[in-house]
Scaffold this motif. Structure first.
Motif, PDB file in Angstrom:
ATOM      1  N   ARG A   1       0.838  -1.207   0.000  1.00  0.00           N
ATOM      2  CA  ARG A   1       0.000   0.000   0.000  1.00  0.00           C
ATOM      3  C   ARG A   1       0.874   1.258   0.000  1.00  0.00           C
ATOM      4  O   ARG A   1       0.619   2.196  -0.764  1.00  0.00           O
ATOM      5  CB  ARG A   1      -0.925   0.013   1.219  1.00  0.00           C
TER       6      ARG A   1
ATOM      7  N   VAL B   1       2.991 -10.732   5.880  1.00  0.00           N
ATOM      8  CA  VAL B   1       1.656 -10.251   5.518  1.00  0.00           C
ATOM      9  C   VAL B   1       0.605 -11.232   6.014  1.00  0.00           C
ATOM     10  O   VAL B   1       0.732 -12.447   5.791  1.00  0.00           O
ATOM     11  CB  VAL B   1       1.526 -10.089   3.989  1.00  0.00           C
TER      12      VAL B   1
ATOM     13  N   GLU C   1      -4.729  -9.146   4.398  1.00  0.00           N
ATOM     14  CA  GLU C   1      -3.994  -8.162   3.600  1.00  0.00           C
ATOM     15  C   GLU C   1      -3.542  -8.781   2.286  1.00  0.00           C
ATOM     16  O   GLU C   1      -3.558  -8.141   1.235  1.00  0.00           O
ATOM     17  CB  GLU C   1      -2.790  -7.640   4.386  1.00  0.00           C
TER      18      GLU C   1
END
Length: 340
Positions: free
Chosen positions: A133, A160, A164
């Motif tokens: 992101r 992660v 996500e």
């Protein structure tokens, strides 16, 4: 026609994504493949635990028979000529692009090279999964890079969580619906996905392993992402129009296709070598050797692809027995055909 063409693989990704880690992984797991490395950067880059100064025409021989060079983009074509020549023993060339390099320009440089001994081997884009992101907001051009990729390496996947991961996988698939996505830790992609290599020779009883063999991370548990391969053989000639459709609409997850096809059409009775990487297709007309069976043999290589779908699509390319095709059926393949 040049007998040996060296694939040139471009590795791109923003700073910290894991490009150099991927390169070092390939160097330590090359199983005897001689890799020519071109580092397109202006600073110092640590390759194989050795510093390579970022100046034009700086070449370093590595202990495993590979070569590493650091160049400015304006000298890239000259370096390709130095690595790929009639006496070259290099098997594959990997260009590690600067974190600020524009992948489209790197692709054009390889595709536009006048060196007949090099061939485009694909764009590998390394994505920082842990900071996807943030990287995307800081570098909006990441979307274009992802869209151009022939293979997407989503690195740091161990950092992660699953929620996500689902989010950015959906985003990536929206930007590039076809390229294979390799989720990795420490950029450990199976080299067999990227290039061909022979099995490493096994040491004789009592023989000490070399430093390169000790460094090689070839344990299956250590390589996070494995490749998949589908073998296809047909004694019946293929339908040229169906093959065109397959090559132009490859299933998601396919990275490379290689092999030989028999079309057996009037004016096109020779053997046709097929080599693809991503959407880039090359078809080379050849001759059958005396006594060689006129059989189609293809291998489809990818990651995350549906092997059953690949087999079904290839089976649909088999020509109906007794049906003779008009030479016009080859027209769709002409744009991909290179001179003999």
């Amino acid at each position: 026609m040049v007998k040996k063409q060296i694939p040139v693989i471009v590795v791109a990704g923003f700073l910290g994504s894991g490009k150099t880690t991927l390169l070092n992984h390939l160097l330590h797991n090359n199983n005897g493949v001689r890799i020519g490395v071109i580092v397109n950067d202006f600073g110092s880059v640590n390759i194989d635990s050795m510093m390579v100064a970022g100046q034009v025409d700086s070449t370093l021989s590595l202990s495993n028979g590979c070569l590493c060079c650091a160049v400015d983009v304006s000298d890239m074509d000259e370096m390709l000529d130095k690595l790929a020549h009639s006496q070259s023993e290099i098997d594959v060339i990997v260009i590690e692009a600067s974190g600020l390099a524009e992948p489209r320009n790197m692709i054009r440089l390889v595709l536009g090279s006048e060196n007949p001994r090099v061939v485009y081997g694909g764009l590998v884009v390394v994505v920082d999964g842990a900071n996807f992101r943030l990287t995307r907001s800081t570098h909006p051009e990441l979307d274009q890079h992802v869209g151009l990729a022939d293979l997407l390496v989503v690195n740091k996947i161990d950092c992660v969580d699953s929620a996500e991961r689902d989010v950015f996988t959906e985003v990536i698939r929206g930007l590039n619906p076809r390229a294979p996505i390799a989720d990795t830790t420490h950029s450990r992609v199976d080299p067999a996905l990227l290039f061909d290599f022979a099995a490493a020779p096994q040491p004789l009883p009592g023989q000490q392993m070399s430093l390169d063999e000790l460094l090689r991370d070839d344990h299956h548990d250590h390589i996070h992402t494995h490749y998949e391969a589908v073998d296809f053989v047909s004694d019946t000639a293929l339908d040229a129009r169906a093959v065109t459709k397959f090559l132009e609409n490859q299933p998601a997850g396919v990275y490379r296709i290689k092999g030989f096809v028999n079309f057996d059409i009037r004016g096109y009775t020779g053997k046709f070598e097929v080599q693809t990487v991503g959407d880039h297709v090359r078809i080379t007309p050849l001759r059958w050797k005396a006594g060689e069976p006129r059989t189609t043999q293809l291998v489809v290589i990818g990651s995350g692809m549906d092997s059953a779908v690949v087999r079904d699509m290839l089976s649909e390319c088999i020509r109906v027995e007794g049906v003779e095709l008009h030479p016009d059926a080859m027209l769709g393949l002409h744009r991909y055909t290179v001179g003999a």
